[in-house]
Design a protein around this motif. Structure first.
Motif, PDB file in Angstrom:
ATOM      1  N   ALA A   1      12.398  -3.000  -3.007  1.00 56.27           N
ATOM      2  CA  ALA A   1      12.151  -3.626  -3.373  1.00 56.27           C
ATOM      3  C   ALA A   1      11.051  -4.122  -4.254  1.00 56.27           C
ATOM      4  CB  ALA A   1      12.480  -4.855  -2.509  1.00 56.27           C
ATOM      5  N   CYS A   2       9.880  -3.379  -3.426  1.00 52.10           N
ATOM      6  CA  CYS A   2       8.580  -3.453  -4.669  1.00 52.10           C
ATOM      7  C   CYS A   2       8.714  -3.055  -5.658  1.00 52.10           C
ATOM      8  CB  CYS A   2       7.354  -3.225  -3.606  1.00 52.10           C
ATOM      9  SG  CYS A   2       7.149  -4.035  -1.779  1.00 52.10           S
ATOM     10  N   VAL A   3       9.234  -1.601  -5.502  1.00 52.59           N
ATOM     11  CA  VAL A   3       9.540  -0.600  -6.890  1.00 52.59           C
ATOM     12  C   VAL A   3      10.405  -0.858  -7.971  1.00 52.59           C
ATOM     13  CG1 VAL A   3       9.827   1.452  -7.902  1.00 52.59           C
ATOM     14  CG2 VAL A   3       8.782   1.316  -5.701  1.00 52.59           C
ATOM     15  N   VAL A   4      11.215  -1.935  -7.305  1.00 51.82           N
ATOM     16  CA  VAL A   4      12.541  -3.095  -8.447  1.00 51.82           C
ATOM     17  C   VAL A   4      11.450  -3.733  -9.479  1.00 51.82           C
ATOM     18  CG1 VAL A   4      14.047  -3.910  -8.597  1.00 51.82           C
ATOM     19  CG2 VAL A   4      14.159  -1.997  -7.464  1.00 51.82           C
ATOM     20  N   VAL A   5      10.483  -4.888  -8.285  1.00 53.06           N
ATOM     21  CA  VAL A   5       9.585  -5.576  -9.190  1.00 53.06           C
ATOM     22  C   VAL A   5       8.872  -5.319 -10.134  1.00 53.06           C
ATOM     23  CG1 VAL A   5       8.363  -7.664  -8.241  1.00 53.06           C
ATOM     24  CG2 VAL A   5      10.486  -7.355  -7.650  1.00 53.06           C
ATOM     25  N   LEU A   6       8.628  -4.216  -9.727  1.00 55.51           N
ATOM     26  CA  LEU A   6       6.940  -3.728 -10.634  1.00 55.51           C
ATOM     27  C   LEU A   6       7.706  -2.921 -11.665  1.00 55.51           C
ATOM     28  CD1 LEU A   6       4.295  -2.606 -11.115  1.00 55.51           C
ATOM     29  CD2 LEU A   6       5.052  -0.307  -9.843  1.00 55.51           C
TER      30      LEU A   6
ATOM     31  N   LEU B   1      13.382   0.323   2.393  1.00 60.98           N
ATOM     32  CA  LEU B   1      14.239  -1.254   0.919  1.00 60.98           C
ATOM     33  C   LEU B   1      12.812  -2.464   1.032  1.00 60.98           C
ATOM     34  CD1 LEU B   1      16.598  -2.131   4.149  1.00 60.98           C
ATOM     35  CD2 LEU B   1      17.293  -0.756   1.738  1.00 60.98           C
ATOM     36  N   VAL B   2      11.631  -2.252   2.204  1.00 57.79           N
ATOM     37  CA  VAL B   2      10.687  -2.919   1.326  1.00 57.79           C
ATOM     38  C   VAL B   2      10.141  -2.347  -0.034  1.00 57.79           C
ATOM     39  CG1 VAL B   2       8.459  -3.968   1.598  1.00 57.79           C
ATOM     40  CG2 VAL B   2       9.848  -4.337   3.753  1.00 57.79           C
ATOM     41  N   LEU B   3      10.077  -0.867   0.455  1.00 51.96           N
ATOM     42  CA  LEU B   3       8.999  -0.270  -0.599  1.00 51.96           C
ATOM     43  C   LEU B   3       9.723  -0.026  -1.912  1.00 51.96           C
ATOM     44  CD1 LEU B   3       6.139   1.871  -1.631  1.00 51.96           C
ATOM     45  CD2 LEU B   3       8.653   3.522  -0.153  1.00 51.96           C
TER      46      LEU B   3
ATOM     47  N   ILE C   1      12.100   2.754  10.042  1.00 54.12           N
ATOM     48  CA  ILE C   1      12.390   3.454   8.863  1.00 54.12           C
ATOM     49  C   ILE C   1      12.479   2.690   7.430  1.00 54.12           C
ATOM     50  CG2 ILE C   1      13.175   5.247   8.990  1.00 54.12           C
ATOM     51  CD1 ILE C   1       9.434   5.104   7.719  1.00 54.12           C
ATOM     52  N   ILE C   2      14.140   2.149   8.139  1.00 57.51           N
ATOM     53  CA  ILE C   2      14.845   1.791   7.098  1.00 57.51           C
ATOM     54  C   ILE C   2      14.472   0.590   6.351  1.00 57.51           C
ATOM     55  CG2 ILE C   2      16.339   0.897   8.608  1.00 57.51           C
ATOM     56  CD1 ILE C   2      17.188   2.760   5.285  1.00 57.51           C
TER      57      ILE C   2
END
Length: 106
Positions: A25-30, A21-23, A16-17
């Motif tokens: 990273a996606c939010v940061v890029v967004l 982390l992928v989630l 789950i970690i």
């Protein structure tokens, strides 16, 4: 056959970690890349539209002024201006003074 190496099989365990982390990273890029870029694109599009409208207005003004200039080169305009300024008008290539002005000069 004892000399051959054994094949090691690894299994991937999805934790789950990793998903979090992928989630993140996606939010940061967004929020860091895509949203500001979209805002800059929208601002540039608005500026482009305003400049196009200004150019179209300039073209309309130029066309109107060109039409006015063409009219000012006609005899009709010259007669109109002569009548307004001097009370004269042209008839068969002669300048004729209006009756009102002729009676004033006598």
């Amino acid at each position: 056959m004892e000399g051959s190496p054994k094949r090691i099989v690894r299994t991937i365990h999805f934790k789950i970690i990793h998903f979090v982390l992928v989630l993140v990273a996606c939010v940061v890029v967004l929020f860091v890349v895509l949203i500001p870029q979209r805002l800059r694109i929208r601002t540039a599009q608005d500026e482009y539209d305003s400049r196009v409208e200004e150019l179209n207005q300039t073209k309309r003004t130029y066309a109107q002024e060109r039409e006015n200039l063409q009219f000012m080169r006609t005899d009709t305009y010259k007669i109109q201006q002569g009548m307004m300024k001097y009370g004269w008008h042209y008839q068969e290539d002669k300048i004729i003074i209006d009756d009102a002005e002729a009676s004033e000069t006598k």
